[in-house]
Design a protein around this motif. Sequence first.
Motif, PDB file in Angstrom:
ATOM      1  N   ILE A  16       0.544  -1.661  -0.133  1.00  0.00           N
ATOM      2  CA  ILE A  16      -0.086  -0.510   0.049  1.00  0.00           C
ATOM      3  C   ILE A  16       1.088   1.020  -0.118  1.00  0.00           C
ATOM      4  CG2 ILE A  16      -0.095   0.042   3.006  1.00  0.00           C
ATOM      5  CD1 ILE A  16      -3.147   1.200   2.134  1.00  0.00           C
ATOM      6  N   ARG A  17       0.491   2.008  -0.380  1.00  0.00           N
ATOM      7  CA  ARG A  17       1.047   3.534  -0.849  1.00  0.00           C
ATOM      8  C   ARG A  17       0.627   4.661   0.118  1.00  0.00           C
ATOM      9  NH1 ARG A  17       1.610   7.745  -5.296  1.00  0.00           N
ATOM     10  NH2 ARG A  17       4.020   8.620  -5.388  1.00  0.00           N
ATOM     11  N   ILE A  18       1.670   5.440   0.537  1.00  0.00           N
ATOM     12  CA  ILE A  18       1.090   6.166   2.062  1.00  0.00           C
ATOM     13  C   ILE A  18       2.191   7.455   0.995  1.00  0.00           C
ATOM     14  CG2 ILE A  18       2.184   7.386   4.171  1.00  0.00           C
ATOM     15  CD1 ILE A  18       1.042   4.256   4.874  1.00  0.00           C
ATOM     16  N   VAL A  19       1.829   8.405   1.186  1.00  0.00           N
ATOM     17  CA  VAL A  19       1.886  10.262   0.238  1.00  0.00           C
ATOM     18  C   VAL A  19       1.748  11.432   0.833  1.00  0.00           C
ATOM     19  CG1 VAL A  19       1.388  11.322  -1.916  1.00  0.00           C
ATOM     20  CG2 VAL A  19       1.033   8.564  -1.965  1.00  0.00           C
ATOM     21  N   LYS A  20       2.955  11.507   0.341  1.00  0.00           N
ATOM     22  CA  LYS A  20       3.501  13.515   1.280  1.00  0.00           C
ATOM     23  C   LYS A  20       2.796  13.970   0.034  1.00  0.00           C
ATOM     24  CE  LYS A  20       6.470  16.155   2.794  1.00  0.00           C
ATOM     25  NZ  LYS A  20       7.579  16.675   2.434  1.00  0.00           N
ATOM     26  N   ASN A  21       1.544  14.733  -0.313  1.00  0.00           N
ATOM     27  CA  ASN A  21       1.829  15.545  -1.539  1.00  0.00           C
ATOM     28  C   ASN A  21       2.776  17.148  -0.809  1.00  0.00           C
ATOM     29  OD1 ASN A  21       0.173  17.402   0.321  1.00  0.00           O
ATOM     30  ND2 ASN A  21      -1.833  16.015  -1.173  1.00  0.00           N
ATOM     31  N   LYS A  22       2.770  18.166  -2.078  1.00  0.00           N
ATOM     32  CA  LYS A  22       3.553  19.722  -1.571  1.00  0.00           C
ATOM     33  C   LYS A  22       3.012  20.038  -0.728  1.00  0.00           C
ATOM     34  CE  LYS A  22       4.616  20.033  -6.061  1.00  0.00           C
ATOM     35  NZ  LYS A  22       4.265  20.232  -7.813  1.00  0.00           N
ATOM     36  N   GLU A  23       1.064  19.762  -0.344  1.00  0.00           N
ATOM     37  CA  GLU A  23       1.093  20.865   0.826  1.00  0.00           C
ATOM     38  C   GLU A  23       1.031  20.192   1.909  1.00  0.00           C
ATOM     39  OE1 GLU A  23      -1.720  19.989  -2.121  1.00  0.00           O
ATOM     40  OE2 GLU A  23      -1.104  21.565  -2.564  1.00  0.00           O
ATOM     41  N   GLY A  24       1.685  19.119   2.120  1.00  0.00           N
ATOM     42  CA  GLY A  24       1.838  18.476   3.164  1.00  0.00           C
ATOM     43  C   GLY A  24       1.635  18.059   3.860  1.00  0.00           C
ATOM     44  N   GLU A  25       0.381  17.595   3.476  1.00  0.00           N
ATOM     45  CA  GLU A  25      -0.981  16.113   3.886  1.00  0.00           C
ATOM     46  C   GLU A  25      -0.005  14.711   3.984  1.00  0.00           C
ATOM     47  OE1 GLU A  25      -4.918  18.241   2.249  1.00  0.00           O
ATOM     48  OE2 GLU A  25      -3.817  17.046   0.596  1.00  0.00           O
ATOM     49  N   ILE A  26      -0.433  14.037   4.743  1.00  0.00           N
ATOM     50  CA  ILE A  26      -0.094  12.828   4.221  1.00  0.00           C
ATOM     51  C   ILE A  26      -1.359  11.624   4.379  1.00  0.00           C
ATOM     52  CG2 ILE A  26       1.249  10.765   5.759  1.00  0.00           C
ATOM     53  CD1 ILE A  26       3.070  12.820   6.337  1.00  0.00           C
ATOM     54  N   PHE A  27      -1.395  10.890   3.326  1.00  0.00           N
ATOM     55  CA  PHE A  27      -2.603   9.976   3.249  1.00  0.00           C
ATOM     56  C   PHE A  27      -2.056   8.430   2.588  1.00  0.00           C
ATOM     57  CE2 PHE A  27      -2.428  12.584   0.028  1.00  0.00           C
ATOM     58  CZ  PHE A  27      -2.621  12.588  -1.484  1.00  0.00           C
ATOM     59  N   VAL A  28      -3.285   7.795   2.732  1.00  0.00           N
ATOM     60  CA  VAL A  28      -2.835   6.997   1.962  1.00  0.00           C
ATOM     61  C   VAL A  28      -3.416   6.702   0.456  1.00  0.00           C
ATOM     62  CG1 VAL A  28      -3.404   3.940   1.678  1.00  0.00           C
ATOM     63  CG2 VAL A  28      -3.708   4.576   4.213  1.00  0.00           C
ATOM     64  N   ASP A  29      -2.511   6.123  -0.997  1.00  0.00           N
ATOM     65  CA  ASP A  29      -2.827   6.341  -1.920  1.00  0.00           C
ATOM     66  C   ASP A  29      -3.454   4.794  -2.169  1.00  0.00           C
ATOM     67  OD1 ASP A  29      -3.484   7.117  -4.377  1.00  0.00           O
ATOM     68  OD2 ASP A  29      -1.088   6.816  -4.675  1.00  0.00           O
ATOM     69  N   GLN A  30      -5.030   5.422  -2.560  1.00  0.00           N
ATOM     70  CA  GLN A  30      -5.217   4.020  -3.202  1.00  0.00           C
ATOM     71  C   GLN A  30      -4.866   3.636  -4.192  1.00  0.00           C
ATOM     72  OE1 GLN A  30      -6.709   2.117  -1.033  1.00  0.00           O
ATOM     73  NE2 GLN A  30      -7.625   3.783   0.793  1.00  0.00           N
ATOM     74  N   THR A  31      -5.161   4.877  -5.003  1.00  0.00           N
ATOM     75  CA  THR A  31      -4.777   4.286  -6.620  1.00  0.00           C
ATOM     76  C   THR A  31      -3.305   4.128  -6.828  1.00  0.00           C
ATOM     77  OG1 THR A  31      -4.797   6.887  -7.079  1.00  0.00           O
ATOM     78  CG2 THR A  31      -6.512   6.503  -7.506  1.00  0.00           C
TER      79      THR A  31
END
Length: 88
Positions: A25-40
């Motif tokens: 499962i992929r966990i992502v940190k985007n440019k805004e600094g949000e960290i979430f599980v990337d389902q796609t």
Amino acid sequence: MKKVKKIPMRKCVGCQENKSKKELIRIVKNKEGEIFVDQTGKANGRGAYICLDIQCFEKAKKSNSLQRALGAKISEETFQTLKDTLNK
């Protein structure tokens, strides 16, 4: 001659084992600094892969390897949200 399709491999930040991308499962940190599980598996941002096993998640949390992989400090509530997502 039949062309063999390459299986993308990724390393789990918990157990450090190489596994196929589909098993993780992929966990992502985007440019805004949000960290979430990337389902796609296609969300923009810095990604880290982890097994669907809760023990790997705990190991990654304890060793701070998830924070190192994402290059960000992860709050306790974010960890809890990620854990809840893994438990589904």
